[in-house]
Scaffold this motif. Structure first.
Motif, PDB file in Angstrom:
ATOM      1  N   GLN A  53       9.960  -9.864  -9.884  1.00  0.00           N
ATOM      2  CA  GLN A  53       9.871  -9.869 -11.351  1.00  0.00           C
ATOM      3  C   GLN A  53       9.366 -11.197 -11.901  1.00  0.00           C
ATOM      4  O   GLN A  53       8.896 -11.264 -13.035  1.00  0.00           O
ATOM      5  N   TYR A  54       9.464 -12.264 -11.109  1.00  0.00           N
ATOM      6  CA  TYR A  54       8.993 -13.566 -11.570  1.00  0.00           C
ATOM      7  C   TYR A  54       7.501 -13.775 -11.309  1.00  0.00           C
ATOM      8  O   TYR A  54       6.913 -14.730 -11.808  1.00  0.00           O
ATOM      9  N   ILE A  55       6.907 -12.908 -10.507  1.00  0.00           N
ATOM     10  CA  ILE A  55       5.528 -13.113 -10.069  1.00  0.00           C
ATOM     11  C   ILE A  55       4.589 -12.026 -10.576  1.00  0.00           C
ATOM     12  O   ILE A  55       3.452 -12.300 -10.949  1.00  0.00           O
ATOM     13  N   LEU A  56       5.072 -10.791 -10.612  1.00  0.00           N
ATOM     14  CA  LEU A  56       4.211  -9.670 -10.987  1.00  0.00           C
ATOM     15  C   LEU A  56       4.293  -9.369 -12.481  1.00  0.00           C
ATOM     16  O   LEU A  56       5.260  -9.727 -13.152  1.00  0.00           O
TER      17      LEU A  56
ATOM     18  N   SER B 163       5.164  -4.921 -16.772  1.00  0.00           N
ATOM     19  CA  SER B 163       4.904  -3.499 -17.011  1.00  0.00           C
ATOM     20  C   SER B 163       4.504  -2.787 -15.720  1.00  0.00           C
ATOM     21  O   SER B 163       4.898  -1.634 -15.483  1.00  0.00           O
ATOM     22  N   GLN B 164       3.744  -3.470 -14.871  1.00  0.00           N
ATOM     23  CA  GLN B 164       3.354  -2.861 -13.601  1.00  0.00           C
ATOM     24  C   GLN B 164       4.553  -2.691 -12.675  1.00  0.00           C
ATOM     25  O   GLN B 164       4.719  -1.645 -12.038  1.00  0.00           O
TER      26      GLN B 164
ATOM     27  N   MET C 115      -0.988   3.525 -10.287  1.00  0.00           N
ATOM     28  CA  MET C 115       0.453   3.530 -10.078  1.00  0.00           C
ATOM     29  C   MET C 115       1.009   4.929  -9.806  1.00  0.00           C
ATOM     30  O   MET C 115       1.968   5.094  -9.051  1.00  0.00           O
ATOM     31  N   GLU C 116       0.400   5.938 -10.397  1.00  0.00           N
ATOM     32  CA  GLU C 116       0.891   7.305 -10.204  1.00  0.00           C
ATOM     33  C   GLU C 116       0.864   7.727  -8.738  1.00  0.00           C
ATOM     34  O   GLU C 116       1.637   8.590  -8.309  1.00  0.00           O
ATOM     35  N   HIS C 117      -0.015   7.101  -7.963  1.00  0.00           N
ATOM     36  CA  HIS C 117      -0.127   7.454  -6.549  1.00  0.00           C
ATOM     37  C   HIS C 117       1.061   6.953  -5.724  1.00  0.00           C
ATOM     38  O   HIS C 117       1.179   7.282  -4.542  1.00  0.00           O
TER      39      HIS C 117
ATOM     40  N   ILE D 123       6.221   0.747 -11.084  1.00  0.00           N
ATOM     41  CA  ILE D 123       6.474   0.965  -9.655  1.00  0.00           C
ATOM     42  C   ILE D 123       7.920   1.395  -9.438  1.00  0.00           C
ATOM     43  O   ILE D 123       8.206   2.353  -8.708  1.00  0.00           O
ATOM     44  N   ARG D 124       8.831   0.692 -10.078  1.00  0.00           N
ATOM     45  CA  ARG D 124      10.254   1.028  -9.938  1.00  0.00           C
ATOM     46  C   ARG D 124      10.566   2.423 -10.471  1.00  0.00           C
ATOM     47  O   ARG D 124      11.457   3.110  -9.963  1.00  0.00           O
TER      48      ARG D 124
END
Length: 225
Positions: A136-139, A142-143, A121-123, A147-148
Motif C-alpha cells: 500500500q505504500y508503493i502501489l 485504487s489499483q 485488473m478484471e483478469h 486487486i484486493r
C-alpha cells in the motif's frame, strides 16, 4: 617555508573536511538485487551506487544494514538507523524524504506455461495473487484496492519464498518488481525472463532515501546533484 609551517598549513586545510566527516547508518530492505547487491562485504547495483556516490560527496562514512522492510521501518522509528534506502516515505510520516532517484517496475507476473495474460485488473478475478509486504505504500491505491477486491490476495515477506509459490503453482500471479524477479529466478535456477509473462500495468511510487533528520536530508540532496 619551514617544515613545521608546512605541517601546520596542511593540518589547517584539512580541518573543514574533518569537520564535515561523520558516520551514518543506513538500513534498506533485503532482496533488492540487482539494484542493491552485497557480496563479500562490498556493495554494487545502480541504486547502491547512487546512494554511495552522494554519501562520499557529503564525506559521510555510510554503514549499510540489510533487513526485512518491516524491520527497517521499525528501526528507523526507534532511532537505531539514521536513514532508510528504498523505503517509501508514506510508511514513515514525520521523517524526511530525499529527492527520488529509484523507479521500480512492478508487474503482475505469471508462468508462461500457464498461458495466463493479465491485461487489465478484471483478469485477476478469482486468481491467487501474492505480493510483497506493505504494498500500500508503493502501489497506486485504487489499483491495489481493485486487486484486493477481485483476487485472492495475500502479502508475504521474502521474494524467493514468493517466487517458489509461483513456480510450484501454489499461486497464479506474483506481484513483484520485474528485474528483482529475474535476478532471483536465475539465482535459484528457475530460468530467465522467458519463463514468465509480465504485465507491467501498475503505477508505482518513485523512491529515494528517508532520513530521521531534516538536515541530513537537505545535505544528501545537495550531494546527490
Amino acid at each position: 617555508m619551514t617544515k613545521l609551517a608546512l605541517v601546520l598549513l596542511v593540518w589547517g586545510l584539512s580541518l573543514p573536511l574533518q569537520g564535515l566527516a561523520r558516520n551514518i547508518t543506513v538500513g534498506f530492505p533485503e532482496n533488492q538485487e540487482p539494484y542493491v547487491i552485497f557480496e563479500e562485504g562490498k556493495g554494487r547495483g545502480v541504486a547502491f551506487e547512487t546512494m554511495e556516490h552522494a554519501f562520499k560527496k557529503c564525506q559521510w562514512d555510510a554503514k549499510y544494514r540489510a533487513m526485512p522492510s518491516a524491520r527497517t521501518i521499525e528501526r528507523l522509528r526507534s532511532g537505531a538507523l539514521d536513514a532508510g534506502g528504498l523505503i517509501p516515505a508514506a510508511a514513515l510520516p514525520g521523517f524526511f524524504e530525499s529527492e527520488r532517484f529509484f523507479q521500480p517496475e512492478n508487474c503482475l507476473v505469471t508462468l508462461a506455461e500457464n498461458n495466463i495474460h493479465i491485461e487489465k485488473m478484471e483478469h485477476l478475478k478469482g486468481r491467487r495473487v501474492v505480493s510483497f509486504k506493505n504494498a500500500q505504500y508503493i502501489l497506486d491505491k485504487s489499483q491495489l484496492d481493485e486487486i484486493r477486491k477481485v483476487a485472492d490476495y495475500q502479502e508475504m515477506q521474502g521474494v524467493e519464498k514468493r517466487l517458489k509459490l509461483l513456480v510450484n503453482k501454489r499461486v497464479d500471479v506474483m506481484l513483484t518488481e520485474r528485474n528483482i524477479l529475474i535476478y532471483h529466478s536465475q539465482r535459484l535456477g528457475f530460468g530467465d525472463a522467458k519463463k514468465y509473462n509480465f504485465s507491467c500495468i501498475l503505477n508505482s511510487t518513485k523512491m529515494g532515501i528517508v532520513f530521521a533528520k531534516k538536515q541530513d536530508r537537505d545535505d544528501f540532496n545537495r550531494c546527490l546533484k
